[in-house]
Design a protein around this motif. Sequence first.
Motif, PDB file in Angstrom:
ATOM      1  N   LEU A 116      -3.297   0.625 -10.082  1.00 12.89           N
ATOM      2  CA  LEU A 116      -3.139  -0.284  -8.937  1.00 12.89           C
ATOM      3  C   LEU A 116      -4.468  -0.858  -8.472  1.00 12.89           C
ATOM      4  N   ASP A 117      -5.557  -0.153  -8.793  1.00  5.74           N
ATOM      5  CA  ASP A 117      -6.855  -0.630  -8.319  1.00  5.74           C
ATOM      6  C   ASP A 117      -7.479  -1.653  -9.256  1.00  5.74           C
ATOM      7  N   GLY A 118      -6.838  -1.893 -10.401  1.00  3.63           N
ATOM      8  CA  GLY A 118      -7.437  -2.798 -11.394  1.00  3.63           C
ATOM      9  C   GLY A 118      -7.183  -4.270 -11.111  1.00  3.63           C
ATOM     10  N   GLU A 119      -7.626  -5.093 -12.059  1.00  2.82           N
ATOM     11  CA  GLU A 119      -7.473  -6.554 -11.952  1.00  2.82           C
ATOM     12  C   GLU A 119      -6.011  -6.970 -11.980  1.00  2.82           C
ATOM     13  N   ALA A 120      -5.237  -6.282 -12.861  1.00  2.00           N
ATOM     14  CA  ALA A 120      -3.800  -6.589 -12.981  1.00  2.00           C
ATOM     15  C   ALA A 120      -3.035  -5.350 -12.528  1.00  2.00           C
ATOM     16  N   PRO A 121      -2.808  -5.207 -11.214  1.00  2.00           N
ATOM     17  CA  PRO A 121      -2.252  -3.953 -10.695  1.00  2.00           C
ATOM     18  C   PRO A 121      -0.878  -3.638 -11.282  1.00  2.00           C
ATOM     19  N   ALA A 122      -0.686  -2.356 -11.623  1.00  2.00           N
ATOM     20  CA  ALA A 122       0.602  -1.917 -12.175  1.00  2.00           C
ATOM     21  C   ALA A 122       0.783  -0.437 -11.869  1.00  2.00           C
ATOM     22  N   LEU A 123       2.029  -0.036 -11.752  1.00  2.00           N
ATOM     23  CA  LEU A 123       2.382   1.368 -11.520  1.00  2.00           C
ATOM     24  C   LEU A 123       3.111   1.844 -12.757  1.00  2.00           C
ATOM     25  N   VAL A 124       2.763   3.026 -13.252  1.00  2.00           N
ATOM     26  CA  VAL A 124       3.456   3.522 -14.441  1.00  2.00           C
ATOM     27  C   VAL A 124       4.211   4.801 -14.080  1.00  2.00           C
ATOM     28  N   VAL A 125       5.461   4.860 -14.481  1.00  2.00           N
ATOM     29  CA  VAL A 125       6.276   6.048 -14.215  1.00  2.00           C
ATOM     30  C   VAL A 125       6.773   6.590 -15.553  1.00  2.00           C
ATOM     31  N   GLN A 126       6.416   7.843 -15.834  1.00  2.00           N
ATOM     32  CA  GLN A 126       6.884   8.489 -17.065  1.00  2.00           C
ATOM     33  C   GLN A 126       8.032   9.433 -16.707  1.00  2.00           C
ATOM     34  N   ASP A 161       0.546  11.678   1.225  1.00  2.00           N
ATOM     35  CA  ASP A 161      -0.901  11.654   1.233  1.00  2.00           C
ATOM     36  C   ASP A 161      -1.469  10.362   1.843  1.00  2.00           C
ATOM     37  N   GLY A 162      -2.297  10.486   2.869  1.00  2.00           N
ATOM     38  CA  GLY A 162      -2.991   9.309   3.423  1.00  2.00           C
ATOM     39  C   GLY A 162      -2.149   8.451   4.355  1.00  2.00           C
ATOM     40  N   VAL A 163      -0.891   8.859   4.630  1.00  2.00           N
ATOM     41  CA  VAL A 163      -0.004   8.049   5.472  1.00  2.00           C
ATOM     42  C   VAL A 163       0.204   8.746   6.819  1.00  2.00           C
ATOM     43  N   GLY A 164       0.098   7.990   7.904  1.00  2.00           N
ATOM     44  CA  GLY A 164       0.348   8.530   9.244  1.00  2.00           C
ATOM     45  C   GLY A 164       1.688   8.033   9.763  1.00  2.00           C
ATOM     46  N   PHE A 165       2.386   8.886  10.497  1.00  2.00           N
ATOM     47  CA  PHE A 165       3.717   8.536  11.028  1.00  2.00           C
ATOM     48  C   PHE A 165       3.726   8.877  12.516  1.00  2.00           C
ATOM     49  N   THR A 201       1.062   4.248   9.325  1.00  2.00           N
ATOM     50  CA  THR A 201      -0.319   3.803   9.123  1.00  2.00           C
ATOM     51  C   THR A 201      -0.807   4.321   7.764  1.00  2.00           C
ATOM     52  N   THR A 202      -1.849   3.685   7.251  1.00  2.00           N
ATOM     53  CA  THR A 202      -2.483   4.224   6.041  1.00  2.00           C
ATOM     54  C   THR A 202      -3.976   4.382   6.277  1.00  2.00           C
ATOM     55  N   ASP A 203      -4.534   5.430   5.683  1.00  2.00           N
ATOM     56  CA  ASP A 203      -5.978   5.660   5.791  1.00  2.00           C
ATOM     57  C   ASP A 203      -6.735   4.740   4.846  1.00  2.00           C
ATOM     58  N   ARG A 204      -6.027   4.190   3.855  1.00  2.00           N
ATOM     59  CA  ARG A 204      -6.725   3.463   2.807  1.00  2.00           C
ATOM     60  C   ARG A 204      -6.175   2.041   2.662  1.00  2.00           C
ATOM     61  N   ALA A 205      -7.025   1.042   2.947  1.00  2.00           N
ATOM     62  CA  ALA A 205      -6.595  -0.341   2.715  1.00  2.00           C
ATOM     63  C   ALA A 205      -6.626  -0.576   1.204  1.00  2.00           C
ATOM     64  N   GLY A 206      -5.704  -1.353   0.697  1.00  2.00           N
ATOM     65  CA  GLY A 206      -5.659  -1.646  -0.742  1.00  2.00           C
ATOM     66  C   GLY A 206      -4.332  -1.198  -1.315  1.00  2.00           C
ATOM     67  N   PRO A 207      -3.997  -1.710  -2.521  1.00  2.00           N
ATOM     68  CA  PRO A 207      -2.672  -1.485  -3.099  1.00  2.00           C
ATOM     69  C   PRO A 207      -2.227  -0.019  -3.157  1.00  2.00           C
ATOM     70  N   ARG A 208      -3.163   0.911  -3.484  1.00  2.00           N
ATOM     71  CA  ARG A 208      -2.723   2.314  -3.607  1.00  2.00           C
ATOM     72  C   ARG A 208      -2.233   2.868  -2.277  1.00  2.00           C
ATOM     73  N   GLY A 209      -3.024   2.634  -1.224  1.00  2.00           N
ATOM     74  CA  GLY A 209      -2.631   3.107   0.112  1.00  2.00           C
ATOM     75  C   GLY A 209      -1.340   2.442   0.558  1.00  2.00           C
ATOM     76  N   HIS A 216      -4.963   2.159   9.406  1.00  2.00           N
ATOM     77  CA  HIS A 216      -4.432   0.795   9.525  1.00  2.00           C
ATOM     78  C   HIS A 216      -2.953   0.855   9.876  1.00  2.00           C
ATOM     79  N   PRO A 217      -2.551   0.335  11.047  1.00  2.00           N
ATOM     80  CA  PRO A 217      -1.121   0.326  11.387  1.00  2.00           C
ATOM     81  C   PRO A 217      -0.434  -0.842  10.682  1.00  2.00           C
ATOM     82  N   LEU A 218       0.531  -0.546   9.800  1.00  2.00           N
ATOM     83  CA  LEU A 218       1.090  -1.621   8.962  1.00  2.00           C
ATOM     84  C   LEU A 218       2.595  -1.827   9.073  1.00  2.00           C
ATOM     85  N   LEU A 219       3.338  -0.843   9.526  1.00  2.00           N
ATOM     86  CA  LEU A 219       4.793  -1.063   9.694  1.00  2.00           C
ATOM     87  C   LEU A 219       5.230  -0.479  11.023  1.00  2.00           C
TER      88      LEU A 219
END
Length: 323
Positions: free
Chosen positions: A78-88, A136-140, A237-245, A293-296
């Motif tokens: 997710l942090d790369g140029e072409a973000p993607a999530l892989v599920v095995q 991980d990294g999410v506040g409620f 909220t998330t502690d980390r701005a960016g696609p992973r958070g 970061h409060p996001l939802l």
Amino acid sequence: MRRILAAAAQAPSGHNTQPWRFAVEGLRITILPDLSRRLPAVDPDDHALFISLGCALENLVVAARDEGYDAEVDDAGLDGEAPALVVQLRPMQAVDSRGNGLRAAIPERQSTRRTYDGRAIPSADLRRLESASRQDGVGFHLFTDAGSIEPLVELVEEGNRRQFGDPAFVEELVSWIRFNPREVRDRQDGLTHAVMGLPSIPRWLGRVVMTRFVTPGSQARSAARAIRSSAALMLFTTDRAGPRGWVHLGRSFERVALTATTLDIRQAHMNMPCEVSELREELRRHLQLGAAHPLLLLRIGYGRPMPRSPRRPLAEVLLEGPP
Ligand SMILES: Cc1cc2nc3c(=O)[nH]c(=O)nc-3n(C[C@H](O)[C@H](O)[C@H](O)COP(=O)(O)O)c2cc1C
């Protein structure tokens, strides 16, 4: 596999853009953002887009478990140029029924935009939502008393006034509203007249209504009424701005939404103060969130269901061959 992917595609997404694509190679699924479905006016940094991918991922993991697979998620891409999530996926050694209650909630969950009946939610159920949110990294945060809710109502009203005072926001919203059954049938995405509680009308008339009669003031008042009919507000909220958070936050939100569905608790977004950047800062200061970061922001409570929101056929979101 089709059932697992269909469950993923039933996830919520901003304006029901369904901004995902899936590539399948054996038991390996790649989830990719569909950047042609961005919302530049309301979501310029794409956080809502990646939250939506997180919701799809959570549905996928829940459905896979129900079908007898463990799902190992690799979100490093997710942090790369072409973000993607892989599920095995891997067949489970022993049957695990942990996700089953949530599996049944996937087609039942919906965003319910009507006013609610004002009943309070039992604290045992609020605790279940709280524990479903853990990620991980999410506040409620839950707000259940008028003293903590009213300052947030003001921020929601101000967010509504600013958004509906912005022609680019209104134009983008109008472009995602499906004003009549024909538009719904042709597109199978977006916000339908039925889910918004509107009659079926031609597009030209819908545009007139949205640009002349839906005013910043009228929207702010109806949002305030809707919140005051609800039992509580919940903030992610998330502690980390960016696609992973953002994806982590989406997983947490979807688990809470599914858990709420199993408890007959309805939910609807009140994200306005999270979407307007100055108001997001104000929200952060007001709640002393530090670096989070409060996001939802959503309201929850009890009420009758609304009509369902459409999804595009799976064939439209499946990529042929490797990603
Ligand atoms: C990240 C995100 C942001 C959203 N923002 C809003 C919003 O600001 N206002 C709103 O009414 N609904 C919002 N929604 C709800 C979507 O419009 C809804 O999920 C979509 O239309 C599909 O409908 P469903 O949830 O009933 O399946 C949001 C959903 C997500 C996942």
